[in-house]
Design a protein around this motif. Sequence first.
Motif, mmCIF file in Angstrom:
data_model
loop_
_atom_site.group_PDB
_atom_site.id
_atom_site.type_symbol
_atom_site.label_atom_id
_atom_site.label_comp_id
_atom_site.label_asym_id
_atom_site.label_seq_id
_atom_site.Cartn_x
_atom_site.Cartn_y
_atom_site.Cartn_z
ATOM 1 N N VAL A 153 0.977 -1.093 -0.103
ATOM 2 C CA VAL A 153 0.158 0.035 -0.047
ATOM 3 C C VAL A 153 0.906 1.271 0.020
ATOM 4 O O VAL A 153 1.972 1.322 0.626
ATOM 5 C CB VAL A 153 -0.846 0.110 1.222
ATOM 6 N N THR B 39 -10.124 5.277 1.936
ATOM 7 C CA THR B 39 -9.781 4.290 0.813
ATOM 8 C C THR B 39 -8.822 3.550 1.300
ATOM 9 O O THR B 39 -8.553 2.323 0.825
ATOM 10 C CB THR B 39 -8.747 5.415 -0.158
ATOM 11 N N THR C 188 -9.464 -0.601 0.827
ATOM 12 C CA THR C 188 -8.190 -1.526 0.275
ATOM 13 C C THR C 188 -7.942 -2.633 1.014
ATOM 14 O O THR C 188 -7.986 -3.837 0.464
ATOM 15 C CB THR C 188 -7.189 -0.825 0.007
ATOM 16 N N ILE D 212 -1.435 -5.020 0.300
ATOM 17 C CA ILE D 212 -2.962 -4.948 0.017
ATOM 18 C C ILE D 212 -3.835 -5.909 0.946
ATOM 19 O O ILE D 212 -4.985 -6.153 1.013
ATOM 20 C CB ILE D 212 -3.320 -5.050 -1.495
ATOM 21 N N GLY E 24 -8.817 -6.764 0.307
ATOM 22 C CA GLY E 24 -7.473 -7.541 0.531
ATOM 23 C C GLY E 24 -7.865 -8.854 1.169
ATOM 24 O O GLY E 24 -7.670 -9.962 0.946
#
Length: 427
Positions: free
Chosen positions: A36, A148, A152, A70, A156
């Motif tokens: 990330v 965000t 994410t 992620i 994942g």
Amino acid sequence: MFKSLTALFTVSEIKNRLLFTLGVLFIFRLLAHIPVPGIDTSSLQQFFSEFAILGFLDIFSGGGFQNFSIITLGLGPYINASIIMQLLAMTIPKLEELQKEGEYGREKINLYTKALTIPLAVIQGFGTYFLLSRQGVISTLSVFQIVTLIITLLAGTLLVMWIGEILTEYGLGNGISVLIFAGIISQMPTSTFQMFEISRSSGNYFPLIIMGIIAVLSVAGIIMVNEAVRKIPIEYARRAAGTISYGGGVSYLPMKLNQAGVIPIIFAVSLVFLPSVLGSYFSSSSNVNLVNIGAFLTTNFSSQSWTYVILYFILVMGFTFFYTALQFNPEKIAENLKQSGAFIPGIRPGKSTADYLYSVLTRITFFGAIFLGFIAVLPTILPMVTSLNSSFAIGGAGLLIVVSVVLDTVRQVDSLVVTRNYDSFLK
């Protein structure tokens, strides 16, 4: 075991499943290395070295947490949701009834588990951001960036869950367990190389040899304890209908020495690191009293202190008894035996049977809890009593998971071989 290994390369169906499993694990390991953006990896590595619990959590993400990939959260939220659903199923009658409804009930409970995973992943994702931002590992983000990031990490987790399901259907073994297994095994080469380098630089290989022997003995002990079962004889009363008698016979009620598995260690780890985490948080406070409390907690409850070892051992034993009591209900089993016309020789049905089962359960759980506690603290004790500064290769919980996954996979391979031979016989 030899037949199972041979079947991996000679039976086409098993070989295809093996290749599919290896392919999925390769993709899983790639995902663990897609980071990330916006993470200071050097600060993250330093933070990992200070808090051993992060290394434990990294097991369930296949190394993704250490890279802040992620799939940083990995299977952690799903495992927590599964544990919560197990506990709820033992206390909520409707969920308990669902468990008894076969495949339909399992699918419904699995659906509830997935639904519970989503809020847990959101909470854990925000907690991870808060913890890392406080330590300067990740910069302060805006509300949109935080949302965000959490989405994410949630995506994942859901992706890893889906990978685990297709691995269960088309691969070898239980998909979720195999992914955790891959995460643990992936850490072994680095850990082993570090221990070897420490021994080589010091010119003393004796501690390394001792740790290798202990590792082999630990694996053998885990296999013996996992497979150990106390068989309580059960007899069924014979019934007569006119001149015809039916029923009767003898069977066994199996009681495993380790009924709780690795769950007590997971529970204990979540609590045993709490004092040191609070100590680190208080140490950065401007209040002198909080700083003193933080110094006390950090000093006395660090992973290198005997206070930590004793507390960890006691927590594992306590949670072993707690979780076993939730899983195995002597009164309910005694009532089921009574209704089916079964009894334990020499024991009266009903309350006497329940008391007998409770006494047997307490004795075998005591020895199982001691062994589980010993395996849990062994990785912490070894560096304290040897010259090696590196921890035991994969840890107590990791060792339990690895052995359990290997045994389950071997059983599945044997089952596939038997099924194939039976189908061939029918043809």
